[in-house]
Design an enzyme around this catalytic site. Structure first.
Site, PDB file in Angstrom:
ATOM      1  N   GLU A   1       0.904  -1.082   0.049  1.00  0.00           N
ATOM      2  CA  GLU A   1      -0.082   0.047   0.138  1.00  0.00           C
ATOM      3  C   GLU A   1       0.954   1.276  -0.015  1.00  0.00           C
ATOM      4  O   GLU A   1       1.823   1.592   0.854  1.00  0.00           O
ATOM      5  CB  GLU A   1      -0.850   0.038   1.244  1.00  0.00           C
ATOM      6  CG  GLU A   1      -1.620   1.165   1.493  1.00  0.00           C
ATOM      7  CD  GLU A   1      -2.748   1.477   0.304  1.00  0.00           C
ATOM      8  OE1 GLU A   1      -3.533   0.858  -0.103  1.00  0.00           O
ATOM      9  OE2 GLU A   1      -2.362   2.697  -0.260  1.00  0.00           O
TER      10      GLU A   1
ATOM     11  N   ASP B   1       4.459   0.602  -4.068  1.00  0.00           N
ATOM     12  CA  ASP B   1       3.657  -0.027  -5.340  1.00  0.00           C
ATOM     13  C   ASP B   1       3.992  -1.528  -5.460  1.00  0.00           C
ATOM     14  O   ASP B   1       4.955  -2.040  -5.354  1.00  0.00           O
ATOM     15  CB  ASP B   1       4.460   0.728  -6.679  1.00  0.00           C
ATOM     16  CG  ASP B   1       3.781   0.338  -7.853  1.00  0.00           C
ATOM     17  OD1 ASP B   1       2.864  -0.600  -7.979  1.00  0.00           O
ATOM     18  OD2 ASP B   1       4.117   1.108  -8.817  1.00  0.00           O
TER      19      ASP B   1
ATOM     20  N   ASP C   1      -8.681   1.318  -7.040  1.00  0.00           N
ATOM     21  CA  ASP C   1      -9.109   2.415  -7.587  1.00  0.00           C
ATOM     22  C   ASP C   1      -9.719   2.167  -8.877  1.00  0.00           C
ATOM     23  O   ASP C   1      -9.250   1.563  -9.982  1.00  0.00           O
ATOM     24  CB  ASP C   1      -7.898   3.407  -7.765  1.00  0.00           C
ATOM     25  CG  ASP C   1      -7.525   3.594  -6.274  1.00  0.00           C
ATOM     26  OD1 ASP C   1      -7.976   4.058  -5.506  1.00  0.00           O
ATOM     27  OD2 ASP C   1      -5.925   3.618  -6.368  1.00  0.00           O
TER      28      ASP C   1
ATOM     29  N   LYS D   1     -13.380   7.274 -15.511  1.00  0.00           N
ATOM     30  CA  LYS D   1     -13.399   7.997 -16.768  1.00  0.00           C
ATOM     31  C   LYS D   1     -12.532   7.410 -17.866  1.00  0.00           C
ATOM     32  O   LYS D   1     -11.340   6.912 -17.543  1.00  0.00           O
ATOM     33  CB  LYS D   1     -12.789   9.526 -16.406  1.00  0.00           C
ATOM     34  CG  LYS D   1     -13.608  10.508 -15.551  1.00  0.00           C
ATOM     35  CD  LYS D   1     -13.049  11.776 -15.489  1.00  0.00           C
ATOM     36  CE  LYS D   1     -13.966  12.571 -14.584  1.00  0.00           C
ATOM     37  NZ  LYS D   1     -13.207  13.612 -14.082  1.00  0.00           N
TER      38      LYS D   1
ATOM     39  N   ASP E   1     -17.251  -2.624  -6.828  1.00  0.00           N
ATOM     40  CA  ASP E   1     -18.319  -2.100  -7.083  1.00  0.00           C
ATOM     41  C   ASP E   1     -18.659  -1.069  -8.177  1.00  0.00           C
ATOM     42  O   ASP E   1     -19.615  -0.357  -8.138  1.00  0.00           O
ATOM     43  CB  ASP E   1     -18.974  -1.714  -5.527  1.00  0.00           C
ATOM     44  CG  ASP E   1     -18.198  -0.571  -5.019  1.00  0.00           C
ATOM     45  OD1 ASP E   1     -17.091  -0.044  -5.662  1.00  0.00           O
ATOM     46  OD2 ASP E   1     -18.337   0.213  -3.859  1.00  0.00           O
TER      47      ASP E   1
ATOM     48  N   ARG F   1     -12.890  -1.472   4.394  1.00  0.00           N
ATOM     49  CA  ARG F   1     -13.382  -0.164   4.551  1.00  0.00           C
ATOM     50  C   ARG F   1     -13.850   0.489   3.351  1.00  0.00           C
ATOM     51  O   ARG F   1     -14.947   1.202   3.446  1.00  0.00           O
ATOM     52  CB  ARG F   1     -12.062   0.735   5.015  1.00  0.00           C
ATOM     53  CG  ARG F   1     -12.641   2.110   5.877  1.00  0.00           C
ATOM     54  CD  ARG F   1     -11.396   3.032   5.965  1.00  0.00           C
ATOM     55  NE  ARG F   1     -10.706   2.515   7.077  1.00  0.00           N
ATOM     56  CZ  ARG F   1      -9.513   2.954   7.619  1.00  0.00           C
ATOM     57  NH1 ARG F   1      -9.332   4.217   7.028  1.00  0.00           N
ATOM     58  NH2 ARG F   1      -8.706   2.637   8.563  1.00  0.00           N
ATOM     59  N   TYR F   2     -13.360   0.493   2.296  1.00  0.00           N
ATOM     60  CA  TYR F   2     -13.755   1.044   0.897  1.00  0.00           C
ATOM     61  C   TYR F   2     -15.195   0.456   0.540  1.00  0.00           C
ATOM     62  O   TYR F   2     -16.160   1.078   0.111  1.00  0.00           O
ATOM     63  CB  TYR F   2     -12.790   0.838  -0.157  1.00  0.00           C
ATOM     64  CG  TYR F   2     -13.144   1.767  -1.429  1.00  0.00           C
ATOM     65  CD1 TYR F   2     -12.711   2.772  -1.521  1.00  0.00           C
ATOM     66  CD2 TYR F   2     -13.869   1.022  -2.369  1.00  0.00           C
ATOM     67  CE1 TYR F   2     -12.962   3.811  -2.818  1.00  0.00           C
ATOM     68  CE2 TYR F   2     -14.315   1.721  -3.745  1.00  0.00           C
ATOM     69  CZ  TYR F   2     -13.749   3.188  -3.591  1.00  0.00           C
ATOM     70  OH  TYR F   2     -13.894   3.900  -4.670  1.00  0.00           O
ATOM     71  N   GLU F   3     -15.237  -0.653   0.620  1.00  0.00           N
ATOM     72  CA  GLU F   3     -16.491  -1.676   0.400  1.00  0.00           C
ATOM     73  C   GLU F   3     -17.797  -1.038   1.269  1.00  0.00           C
ATOM     74  O   GLU F   3     -18.605  -0.688   0.597  1.00  0.00           O
ATOM     75  CB  GLU F   3     -16.315  -2.941   0.746  1.00  0.00           C
ATOM     76  CG  GLU F   3     -17.483  -4.053   0.721  1.00  0.00           C
ATOM     77  CD  GLU F   3     -17.134  -5.391   0.764  1.00  0.00           C
ATOM     78  OE1 GLU F   3     -16.019  -5.704   1.201  1.00  0.00           O
ATOM     79  OE2 GLU F   3     -18.011  -6.262   0.690  1.00  0.00           O
TER      80      GLU F   3
HETATM   81  C1  LIG Z   1     -10.315   2.426  -3.474  1.00  0.00           C
HETATM   82  S1  LIG Z   1      -8.850   1.832  -2.288  1.00  0.00           S
HETATM   83  C2  LIG Z   1      -9.303   0.347  -1.693  1.00  0.00           C
HETATM   84  C3  LIG Z   1      -8.618  -0.055  -0.385  1.00  0.00           C
HETATM   85  C4  LIG Z   1      -9.046  -1.364   0.302  1.00  0.00           C
HETATM   86  N1  LIG Z   1      -8.582  -2.377  -0.707  1.00  0.00           N
HETATM   87  C5  LIG Z   1     -10.407  -1.277   0.750  1.00  0.00           C
HETATM   88  O1  LIG Z   1     -11.269  -1.963   0.019  1.00  0.00           O
HETATM   89  O2  LIG Z   1     -10.778  -0.779   1.675  1.00  0.00           O
HETATM   90  C6  LIG Z   1      -7.448   1.417  -3.443  1.00  0.00           C
HETATM   91  C7  LIG Z   1      -6.145   1.135  -2.966  1.00  0.00           C
HETATM   92  O3  LIG Z   1      -5.327   0.841  -3.632  1.00  0.00           O
HETATM   93  C8  LIG Z   1      -4.005   1.383  -3.364  1.00  0.00           C
HETATM   94  N2  LIG Z   1      -3.087   1.429  -4.657  1.00  0.00           N
HETATM   95  C9  LIG Z   1      -3.225   2.089  -5.760  1.00  0.00           C
HETATM   96  N3  LIG Z   1      -2.322   1.617  -6.598  1.00  0.00           N
HETATM   97  C10 LIG Z   1      -1.562   0.736  -6.101  1.00  0.00           C
HETATM   98  C11 LIG Z   1      -0.323   0.099  -6.363  1.00  0.00           C
HETATM   99  N4  LIG Z   1       0.365   0.273  -7.663  1.00  0.00           N
HETATM  100  N5  LIG Z   1       0.159  -1.091  -5.591  1.00  0.00           N
HETATM  101  C12 LIG Z   1      -0.533  -1.066  -4.341  1.00  0.00           C
HETATM  102  N6  LIG Z   1      -1.593  -0.394  -3.848  1.00  0.00           N
HETATM  103  C13 LIG Z   1      -2.143   0.363  -4.955  1.00  0.00           C
HETATM  104  C14 LIG Z   1      -4.366   2.760  -3.151  1.00  0.00           C
HETATM  105  O4  LIG Z   1      -3.433   3.433  -2.172  1.00  0.00           O
HETATM  106  C15 LIG Z   1      -5.665   2.623  -2.262  1.00  0.00           C
HETATM  107  O5  LIG Z   1      -5.468   2.439  -0.974  1.00  0.00           O
END
Ligand SMILES: C[S@@+](CC[C@H](N)C(=O)[O-])C[C@H]1O[C@@H](n2cnc3c(N)ncnc32)[C@H](O)[C@@H]1O
Length: 228
Positions: A85, A112, A134, A138, A170, A209-211
């Site tokens: 993360e 990453d 994420d 768009k 979702d 949490r995001y869900e």
């Molecule tokens: C929409 S959030 C969902 C977080 C968590 N999985 C949840 O469901 O609550 C997406 C997460 O992916 C992380 N993320 C984005 N690109 C990433 C990457 N290349 N490697 C690891 N994590 C990444 C973001 O920082 C973010 O915290």
């Protein structure tokens, strides 16, 4: 083993991640970054030790606040989980869950997931979770989505035969996007059970949490793809 073949040489790219500066954090979080993170950071040595242990290795990409990562680690003490993360406060939250649960089977990569995926040995992972990634809804941003043909190929390389990728979203368009790309891959099957239950959370799922925020445009969708 020659110098070039040692795990630390093989996993050199992992060293290039910049250190997250603990001074940007709240004091309680900063102390976990200083004390706990060095012990559990998914660096070359810690990943090598986890692989050498012979335990199953699972990877969660983008763990957000780390609730799912910590809960799966608590439920599966015989497995080592690596969580990636790049979001600073998410890592701080995960460290708190790991400390509170006294979890010994988690490694954290504060960055990453892609260089890690590429540097892990072939067929080293048993499970990959990518939950509510994420969505980049768009069209002009779709290319930023984590799921691309290249990342699916990287999953295939790092997974053992029979290993799984769980993808949840979702956002309807991201569900279609991911399904289209996994089905186009020669390396993955979508088993009949996952095909019939894609709109139901799997029994071993832990709500994220995001869900719970319900920000997407459809009910949560869960796909379990199996490495051939
Ligand atoms: C929409 S959030 C969902 C977080 C968590 N999985 C949840 O469901 O609550 C997406 C997460 O992916 C992380 N993320 C984005 N690109 C990433 C990457 N290349 N490697 C690891 N994590 C990444 C973001 O920082 C973010 O915290």
């Amino acid at each position: 083993m020659s110098e070039e073949n040692t795990p630390s040489a093989e996993w050199g790219p992992m060293r290039s991640f910049g250190r997250i500066k603990s001074r940007k954090l709240k004091p309680q979080q900063a102390s976990l970054f200083d004390t706990l993170l060095p012990r559990i950071e998914a660096n070359d040595a810690h990943v090598a030790a986890a692989l050498a242990s012979g335990r199953d290795l699972w990877l969660e990409i983008g763990f957000g606040g780390g609730e799912h990562l910590a809960a799966q680690a608590a439920r599966n003490p015989d497995v080592t989980l690596i969580g990636c993360e790049p979001f600073l406060n998410g890592v701080g939250s995960a460290l708190r869950h790991i400390a509170d649960g006294d979890l010994k089977n988690v490694l954290i990569l504060p960055g990453d997931a892609r260089p890690l995926l590429d540097s892990l040995p072939e067929a080293s992972l048993s499970r990959i979770f990518i939950l509510f990634a994420d969505p980049w809804p768009k069209a002009r941003h779709n290319k930023r989505r984590f799921i691309q043909a290249e990342t699916i190929a990287a999953f295939a390389r790092a997974l053992k035969p029979g290993g799984t990728v769980r993808f949840a979203t979702d956002w309807a368009d991201y569900a279609d996007w991911a399904l289209e790309r996994f089905l186009a891959s020669p390396d993955f099957n979508w088993p009949a059970q996952s095909q019939s239950d894609w709109n139901t959370a799997p029994a071993d799922h832990v709500t994220t949490r995001y869900e719970t925020k319900g920000l997407g445009d459809c009910a949560p969708v869960f796909f379990d793809f199996v490495r051939k």
